[in-house]
Design a protein around this motif. Structure first.
Motif, PDB file in Angstrom:
ATOM      1  N   SER A  97      -4.129  -4.476  -2.537  1.00  0.00           N
ATOM      2  CA  SER A  97      -4.822  -4.878  -1.306  1.00  0.00           C
ATOM      3  C   SER A  97      -6.073  -5.712  -1.563  1.00  0.00           C
ATOM      4  CB  SER A  97      -5.206  -3.633  -0.504  1.00  0.00           C
ATOM      5  OG  SER A  97      -6.270  -2.920  -1.132  1.00  0.00           O
ATOM      6  N   TRP A  98      -6.786  -5.422  -2.672  1.00  0.00           N
ATOM      7  CA  TRP A  98      -8.127  -5.997  -2.854  1.00  0.00           C
ATOM      8  C   TRP A  98      -8.129  -7.516  -2.882  1.00  0.00           C
ATOM      9  CZ3 TRP A  98     -10.670  -9.222  -6.159  1.00  0.00           C
ATOM     10  CH2 TRP A  98     -12.063  -9.210  -6.094  1.00  0.00           C
ATOM     11  N   ILE A  99      -7.090  -8.139  -3.450  1.00  0.00           N
ATOM     12  CA  ILE A  99      -7.094  -9.586  -3.623  1.00  0.00           C
ATOM     13  C   ILE A  99      -7.253 -10.316  -2.296  1.00  0.00           C
ATOM     14  CG2 ILE A  99      -4.579  -9.768  -3.537  1.00  0.00           C
ATOM     15  CD1 ILE A  99      -6.956 -11.837  -5.777  1.00  0.00           C
ATOM     16  N   ASN A 100      -6.785  -9.714  -1.214  1.00  0.00           N
ATOM     17  CA  ASN A 100      -6.913 -10.348   0.095  1.00  0.00           C
ATOM     18  C   ASN A 100      -7.998  -9.716   0.962  1.00  0.00           C
ATOM     19  OD1 ASN A 100      -4.819 -12.520   0.530  1.00  0.00           O
ATOM     20  ND2 ASN A 100      -3.510 -10.902  -0.275  1.00  0.00           N
ATOM     21  N   SER A 101      -8.110  -8.389   0.951  1.00  0.00           N
ATOM     22  CA  SER A 101      -9.015  -7.736   1.901  1.00  0.00           C
ATOM     23  C   SER A 101     -10.289  -7.171   1.275  1.00  0.00           C
ATOM     24  CB  SER A 101      -8.266  -6.626   2.665  1.00  0.00           C
ATOM     25  OG  SER A 101      -7.619  -5.749   1.759  1.00  0.00           O
ATOM     26  N   LYS A 102     -10.413  -7.230  -0.069  1.00  0.00           N
ATOM     27  CA  LYS A 102     -11.637  -6.913  -0.798  1.00  0.00           C
ATOM     28  C   LYS A 102     -12.109  -5.454  -0.584  1.00  0.00           C
ATOM     29  CE  LYS A 102     -11.900 -11.071  -2.611  1.00  0.00           C
ATOM     30  NZ  LYS A 102     -10.595 -11.631  -2.276  1.00  0.00           N
ATOM     31  N   ASP A 103     -13.410  -5.223  -0.849  1.00  0.00           N
ATOM     32  CA  ASP A 103     -13.948  -3.870  -1.014  1.00  0.00           C
ATOM     33  C   ASP A 103     -13.812  -2.975   0.215  1.00  0.00           C
ATOM     34  OD1 ASP A 103     -14.738  -5.133  -3.304  1.00  0.00           O
ATOM     35  OD2 ASP A 103     -16.895  -4.885  -2.984  1.00  0.00           O
ATOM     36  N   ASP A 104     -14.018  -3.552   1.394  1.00  0.00           N
ATOM     37  CA  ASP A 104     -14.117  -2.719   2.592  1.00  0.00           C
ATOM     38  C   ASP A 104     -12.804  -2.040   2.972  1.00  0.00           C
ATOM     39  OD1 ASP A 104     -16.764  -3.357   2.797  1.00  0.00           O
ATOM     40  OD2 ASP A 104     -16.472  -4.955   4.270  1.00  0.00           O
ATOM     41  N   ARG A 112      -9.240 -17.193 -15.910  1.00  0.00           N
ATOM     42  CA  ARG A 112      -9.786 -17.525 -14.596  1.00  0.00           C
ATOM     43  C   ARG A 112      -8.624 -17.458 -13.610  1.00  0.00           C
ATOM     44  NH1 ARG A 112     -14.831 -19.298 -13.760  1.00  0.00           N
ATOM     45  NH2 ARG A 112     -15.358 -20.087 -11.690  1.00  0.00           N
ATOM     46  N   GLY A 113      -8.456 -16.280 -13.031  1.00  0.00           N
ATOM     47  CA  GLY A 113      -7.256 -15.979 -12.267  1.00  0.00           C
ATOM     48  C   GLY A 113      -7.373 -16.300 -10.797  1.00  0.00           C
ATOM     49  N   PHE A 114      -6.386 -15.800 -10.039  1.00  0.00           N
ATOM     50  CA  PHE A 114      -6.288 -16.165  -8.624  1.00  0.00           C
ATOM     51  C   PHE A 114      -7.457 -15.633  -7.802  1.00  0.00           C
ATOM     52  CE2 PHE A 114      -4.844 -15.935  -4.247  1.00  0.00           C
ATOM     53  CZ  PHE A 114      -4.311 -17.208  -4.086  1.00  0.00           C
ATOM     54  N   GLU A 115      -8.081 -14.545  -8.245  1.00  0.00           N
ATOM     55  CA  GLU A 115      -9.196 -14.034  -7.441  1.00  0.00           C
ATOM     56  C   GLU A 115     -10.281 -15.085  -7.273  1.00  0.00           C
ATOM     57  OE1 GLU A 115     -12.070 -11.182  -9.078  1.00  0.00           O
ATOM     58  OE2 GLU A 115     -10.885 -11.172 -10.907  1.00  0.00           O
ATOM     59  N   MET A 116     -10.454 -15.973  -8.285  1.00  0.00           N
ATOM     60  CA  MET A 116     -11.463 -17.025  -8.179  1.00  0.00           C
ATOM     61  C   MET A 116     -11.109 -18.014  -7.074  1.00  0.00           C
ATOM     62  SD  MET A 116     -13.807 -16.242 -10.229  1.00  0.00           S
ATOM     63  CE  MET A 116     -14.171 -15.334 -11.739  1.00  0.00           C
TER      64      MET A 116
END
Length: 648
Positions: free
Chosen positions: A309-316, A464-468
């Motif tokens: 989930s984190w890659i799109n919706s992050k920490d919250d 340097r992956g997709f999260e960047m």
């Protein structure tokens, strides 16, 4: 003259005579097919040198060997003290993850001895295979005093017209929350050799060089915890690149930075894969020289695919309900895992995570949990933190996870390449293996063949992956060309957690520049023991059903690999086999449309062909079933790609 004087004079003359004869000695060792030859000698200053020739032509010329220890510098004043009998390495082994399941490493080996007038020195073990050269140092001393190496003189000297595809090493303690270095910079392309690295930190492995029609990929392998991880130094005068050691800040608190041992020990292997781009992509040399696998509970090794989930919706959105949704997503896609990221211990809690693990298991999905590597080397506040720092705390935490039914861990934000940090990585891998846990290192060093030695290591970021792309428009703009470099460099040997394949859109203001077919192709081009996909349930719902079925059936590991074509920074096409089916994937890293001609006779009898390309509408995918033929022409759009499945 007294008897003692005569005795000393006699031995001095013997040593001098031995040195004179040895220095005239030019030792050689060649590959089994005879194309690659290594020459080793000592020059008039007593410096140990080596050269690499391919079909009689110089590739590496008069490069240095040697080290400096705390109390003696073995840079000069050496003599050639002999060589062991040449032997043949004939190693066959299986990899549960990687580019090829069954591997065969055939090489010629010889050990050369270099000593100074006091009889001190080192040995160098060379292995020469048809696809390259590997060598490492052996330090034969044991005793009450610890041997410490403060500098390595090893170099790689290229001709002045050579070019490099090189990634700078990040400055230690720089970046977000002081988390560098983490091998996450962009590659600089086609650099003339001799170009200095601007920050003074050096260049990371693997480092790619072009010399006329030949390519050389330099890396290291076989770190066992007694040596630090190294890099190429920032200066390369006249094309000579030297091994560099880590920044003094890259250590565990109170731990060693540099190589140290009170027992005889080896350095890691210095590895040069040599040949065409096809040689580099198809070779496993950086894995071949790594130590064999440690004993491991076989049930631990289960490669696969994961929702995240984190890659799109992050920490919250690290919440119980969101993670349950992503477990359902994984189950629907027939993926084996779901990764729960930062702060799960505070936002969900151990008790409810255990509930999620049970829920996931009932659906055939294994849960993976994120951890902060912790310690004083960064200021990241994400938790769980301080759980893995000591053997006692690891034992307690890993036993708890095992009892909860957790399948693996993702550990983030490590402290660099010092010897003590390398030891920390290895201790985690061994302890996790005893508890049946898979491991994913993030914010981490290049794994350097560890996936063979520790088969529970599924993947490592170090890219340097997709999260960047989700953070920065600049990274999104560079993504296509960056991805075409990775199969020739970072992902040539070691598993890479790029977290690929966002098919629909990035759920941030950043505009993704790659097409859907480009993104789909990365699911095949990039090799990782667990592939954490950068797609959401909502995004996958927009994808054609035939493409979803393709992703459900996509293999979790590969039997073989073929390089079809490409050039780093421009485009790449690679085929991977699983069973009787070949998967061909290509991506275009440039702005102009390209036609790719595929010769299917490379694959033997092909009964039918399935092709997925970019559709006419932006973001769309086109699926076609094609009849058997010997040749196909496939068009790749600007920043586009394709996937072809060949059934035999």
């Amino acid at each position: 003259m007294n008897r003692g004087y005569h005795y000393r004079l006699f031995h001095m003359l013997v040593a001098l005579g031995a040195a004179t004869m040895a220095n005239a000695h030019d030792a050689t060792i060649s590959s089994p097919d005879g194309h690659i030859t290594v020459q080793v000698w000592v020059d008039d200053n007593g410096s140990a040198l080596y050269s690499v020739l391919v079909d009689g032509n110089q590739l590496i010329d008069s490069a240095s060997l040697g080290v400096e220890m705390q109390d003696v510098n073995f840079k000069s004043g050496l003599y050639f003290a002999g060589e062991a009998a040449k032997t043949t390495i004939n190693d066959r082994y299986e990899l549960k993850t990687g580019k090829r399941k069954w591997n065969h490493y055939l090489a010629h080996q010889c050990q050369f001895k270099f000593r100074d007038r006091q009889g001190k020195g080192f040995d160098v073990v060379f292995r020469v295979s048809d696809d390259g050269v590997a060598f490492r140092y052996y330090f034969p001393y044991a005793g009450p005093d610890t041997v410490r190496i403060v500098e390595e003189h090893t170099s790689f000297r290229f001709p002045g017209h050579a070019k490099g595809w090189l990634q700078p090493m990040a400055v230690a303690k720089s970046g977000w929350e002081q988390t560098n270095p983490s091998y996450e910079e962009h590659y600089q392309q086609g650099l003339p050799v001799g170009t200095p690295e601007s920050t003074g930190t050096g260049w990371v492995y693997p480092a790619l060089f072009q010399v006329d029609s030949l390519w050389v990929l330099i890396t290291e392998a076989g770190l066992d915890g007694r040596y630090c991880a190294t890099r190429l130094g920032p200066e390369s005068p006249q094309g000579e690149y030297r091994i560099g050691f880590p920044d003094p800040r890259e250590v565990m608190p109170g731990g060693e930075l540099l190589p140290a041992s009170d027992q005889p020990f080896y350095s890691p292997w210095r590895v040069m894969t040599i040949g065409s781009l096809a040689t580099l992509v198809e070779s496993n040399l950086g894995i071949n020289v790594a130590d064999p696998a440690i004993p491991l509970w076989e049930g631990t090794i289960r490669p696969g695919k994961s929702s995240w989930s984190w890659i799109n919706s992050k920490d919250d959105f690290i919440t119980y309900e969101e993670q349950k949704k992503y477990i359902d997503f994984a189950a629907d896609m027939q993926w084996q895992y779901c990764l729960v990221d930062v702060n799960w211990d505070r936002k969900i809690g151990y008790e409810r995570i255990a509930e999620l693990a049970s829920y996931a298991a009932a659906k055939g999905v294994g849960l993976l949990l994120w951890y902060n590597s912790a310690g004083s080397w960064n200021t990241v506040e994400y938790t769980p933190k301080d759980k893995l720092l000591t053997p006692e705390s690891r034992e307690s935490e890993f036993a708890r996870l095992n009892a909860m039914g957790i399948k693996g861990i993702k550990i983030d934000f490590f402290g660099g390449d010092g010897q003590s940090v390398v030891r920390y990585y290895i201790d985690i891998l061994k302890d996790a293996a005893r508890h049946g846990l898979l491991v994913n290192f993030h914010g981490a060093t290049l794994p350097r063949g560890w996936s063979r030695t520790y088969p529970n290591l599924m993947t490592v970021e170090a890219v340097r992956g997709f999260e960047m792309v989700t953070f920065s428009q600049e990274d999104a703009d560079k993504q296509a060309t960056h991805c075409t470099i990775l199969p020739f460099t970072r992902n040539a040997f070691d598993p890479m957690d790029y977290t690929p394949m966002n098919l629909h859109k990035v759920q941030t203001p950043v505009q993704r520049r790659t097409t859907a077919a480009f993104e789909l192709a990365t699911s095949i081009l990039f090799v990782s023991g667990i592939q954490h996909y950068a797609e959401s349930p909502e995004g996958m719902a927009t994808v054609p059903g035939l493409v979803r079925d393709f992703l459900r059936e996509l293999p979790d590991s590969w039997d073989d690999v073929k390089f079809i074509g490409g050039f780093p920074g421009k485009d790449v096409v690679i085929a991977r086999r699983a069973g009787h089916r070949w998967y061909v994937a290509g991506i275009n890293g440039e702005q102009q449309e390209k036609d790719i001609h595929l010769d299917l006779t490379l694959f033997g009898e092909v009964e039918n062909v399935s092709l997925i390309t970019d559709g006419v509408s932006p973001g769309g995918l086109l699926h076609q079933e094609l009849g058997p033929a010997n040749n196909y022409r496939v068009t790749m759009k600007s920043n586009g790609g394709f996937v072809m499945v060949l059934n035999q």
